[in-house]
Design an enzyme around this catalytic site. Sequence first.
Site: not given
Ligand SMILES: NC(=O)C1=CN([C@@H]2O[C@H](COP(=O)(O)OP(=O)(O)OC[C@H]3O[C@@H](n4cnc5c(N)ncnc54)[C@H](O)[C@@H]3O)[C@@H](O)[C@H]2O)C=CC1
Ligand SMILES: O=C(O)[C@H]1O[C@H](OP(=O)(O)OP(=O)(O)OC[C@H]2O[C@@H](n3ccc(=O)[nH]c3=O)[C@H](O)[C@@H]2O)[C@H](O)[C@@H](O)[C@@H]1O
Length: 471
Positions: A8, A13, A272, A342
Site C-alpha cells: 500500500g 505507506g 478517517c 476525501r
Molecule cells: N490518510 C491518513 O492520514 C491516515 C490513514 N490511516 C489508515 O491507513 C490506511 C491506508 O490509508 P491511506 O494511505 O490514506 O489510503 P490510500 O488509499 O492512500 O492508500 C492505500 C493503497 O493501498 C493500495 N492497495 C489496496 N489493496 C492492495 C493490495 N491488495 N495489494 C497492494 N496494494 C493495495 C491501494 O492501491 C492504495 O494505493 C487506512 O486504513 C487508513 O484508515 C491511518 C492514519 C492516517
Molecule cells: O487516522 C487518520 O487518518 C488521521 O486523522 C487525523 O488527521 P487528518 O484527518 O489528516 O487531519 P486533521 O488535522 O485531524 O483534520 C481533520 C479534519 O478536522 C478539521 N479540524 C481540525 C481541527 C480543528 O480544530 N477543527 C477542525 O475543523 C480539519 O480541517 C479537517 O477537516 C488525525 O489528526 C490523525 O492523528 C490521524 O492519524
Amino acid sequence: MVKICCIGAGYVGGPTMAVIALKCPLIEVAVVDISVSRITAWNSDQLPIYEPGLDDVVKSCRGKNLFFSTDVEKHVAEADIIFVSVNTPTKTRGLGAGKAADLTYWESAARMIADVSKSDKIVVEKSTVPVKTAEAIEKILTHNSKGIKYQILSNPEFLAEGTAIEDLFGPDRVLIGGRETPEGQKAIQMLKDVYAHWVPEERIICTNLWSAELSKLAANAFLAQRISSVNAMSALCEATGADVAEVSHAVGKDTRIGPKFLNASVGFGGSCFQKDILNLVYICECNGLPEVANYWKQVIKVNDYQKSRFVNRIVTSMFNTVSGKKIAIFGFAFKKDTGDTRETPAIDVCKGLLGDKARLSIYDPQVTEDQIQRDLSMNKFDWDHPVHLQPMSPSSVKQVRVEWDAYAAAKGAHGLCILTEWDEFKKLDYQKIYDKMMKPALVFDGRNVVKAEELREIGFIVYSIGRPLDP
Ligand SMILES: NC(=O)C1=CN([C@@H]2O[C@H](COP(=O)(O)OP(=O)(O)OC[C@H]3O[C@@H](n4cnc5c(N)ncnc54)[C@H](O)[C@@H]3O)[C@@H](O)[C@H]2O)C=CC1
Ligand SMILES: O=C(O)[C@H]1O[C@H](OP(=O)(O)OP(=O)(O)OC[C@H]2O[C@@H](n3ccc(=O)[nH]c3=O)[C@H](O)[C@@H]2O)[C@H](O)[C@@H](O)[C@@H]1O
C-alpha cells in the site's frame, strides 16, 4: 540487513516508509502497490501526494534503501517485516453496510502473504482496522502455513495530513501491540528497534494487540469529538452573540482541556474520522452496547448538522434562493497543505448548493478539476478504494467551473465561501475581489480565516462560523 516491505503506497505507506528509510540507512524498504500509476508517480519527480517535506525525504533515499515497486510478491517474499497499509473503506453493501469496515483489501493482502512466503514473517497492521482484526488475519496466515511462523503486530499510524513528515519525525507516541507470548514480545522488540533509530524510548508504547487496535479508533473518535463539541458551541454562539474563538480560547486555557483541536469549522473531513467512528459504532453495536454506539454516532450527526447549517445560512442570506446565482468556492481540500479531498466538507456544501441550483466556481491551489468533478459525482464511500477500482464519473457537473486563480473564481459572483483554511486566502486583495463581485457581496467564512471587520469596511456582508452575525 533487515528487509521491510509495505503493501500500500498511499498517504500512510509512502511517507511512513520514506521516513523509516531515511532514519534507518541499514534497513532496505520496499513499498509495493497494485496501482501501477501510483508506483510510477512515486518513482517520478511528481509524487502522487502533496505533503510538505516529503519530496526531500524521498529524493534522499529513493534508489538507495527505498524502492517503490509493483512487484508485490517478490518484495513480500523477501521481507522480514511486512507492513500492511491498504484501504479499509466503509462497507457499502451487506452486513454492516454504511458502518462496518470493509476488509476486502486487507484480506487479499493477507492471503497473498500466506501464498508467497517462504520464511518467517512479522506482519504489521498499519491500516486502521476494527479491534480483533489481528485474530482474523492470524487465521488466514496460519491456515495452510507450510510451517512458516507469523507474528502479527498492531502499529497504528497517528500522522495527520499536511504535517505528515513533521509528525513522523517527532511523533507524540509510537504504539506497538503484540501477543503476550515470548514470540510476540520478540516481534514487538524487533519493531521497536526500528523506531528506536529516532524515536525516544519513552515515546514507544507497547501494549497487547487489542489495546493497540482499539486505541487508534479511540484517538480518532476523541479528536473528532472535540471538533463536534466546538462546532455545536458555534451554533449556540451565533444564537447568543458569543464569539466561538473567545470561548475556545477561554475553555482551552484549562490545562485539563488544552488548546488544540478547538477550531470551529464548517465541519471535519478527511479519510478517517467519519470512517473510523462509524466502524467504532458498529463494533459497539455488535458487542451489545447501543448506548455507547449512540454516543459516538452523535459526533457524526453534529458534523453533518454543521455542514447543512452552513448551506442553509448561505441560502437564507441570499434571499432564500441561490438558483442561477454564481457562488465562488475558495478551497476544496479537507484541510490546508494537502491536495486530499476525501470526505472534505466541501463536497457536501457544494452538493447542497447545487441542489438549490447554484452555479459554482471553485478554486483550490492543490486540487485538480478532474478530482473535483469526480468528487461531486461519486457516490458516498466510493472514494476509498484503489484508484483503478473506483467507478468512473458518469459525466461532469455542468454548473461547476474550476478556476486556477481565486480572483477569477470570484469574478461576477454573488457570494464567496471559504471552505479550506489555505494561508493564501488570508492574504488576498479583498478590495479587488469586492469590486468584481455582484452586490450585495457576501462572504461565508467556513474556516474563520478572514478578518471580518476589515471585509465589512470594504462593503462585504460577512458570515463567520460561531461569531456575532453581521447586523
Ligand atoms: N490518510 C491518513 O492520514 C491516515 C490513514 N490511516 C489508515 O491507513 C490506511 C491506508 O490509508 P491511506 O494511505 O490514506 O489510503 P490510500 O488509499 O492512500 O492508500 C492505500 C493503497 O493501498 C493500495 N492497495 C489496496 N489493496 C492492495 C493490495 N491488495 N495489494 C497492494 N496494494 C493495495 C491501494 O492501491 C492504495 O494505493 C487506512 O486504513 C487508513 O484508515 C491511518 C492514519 C492516517
Ligand atoms: O487516522 C487518520 O487518518 C488521521 O486523522 C487525523 O488527521 P487528518 O484527518 O489528516 O487531519 P486533521 O488535522 O485531524 O483534520 C481533520 C479534519 O478536522 C478539521 N479540524 C481540525 C481541527 C480543528 O480544530 N477543527 C477542525 O475543523 C480539519 O480541517 C479537517 O477537516 C488525525 O489528526 C490523525 O492523528 C490521524 O492519524
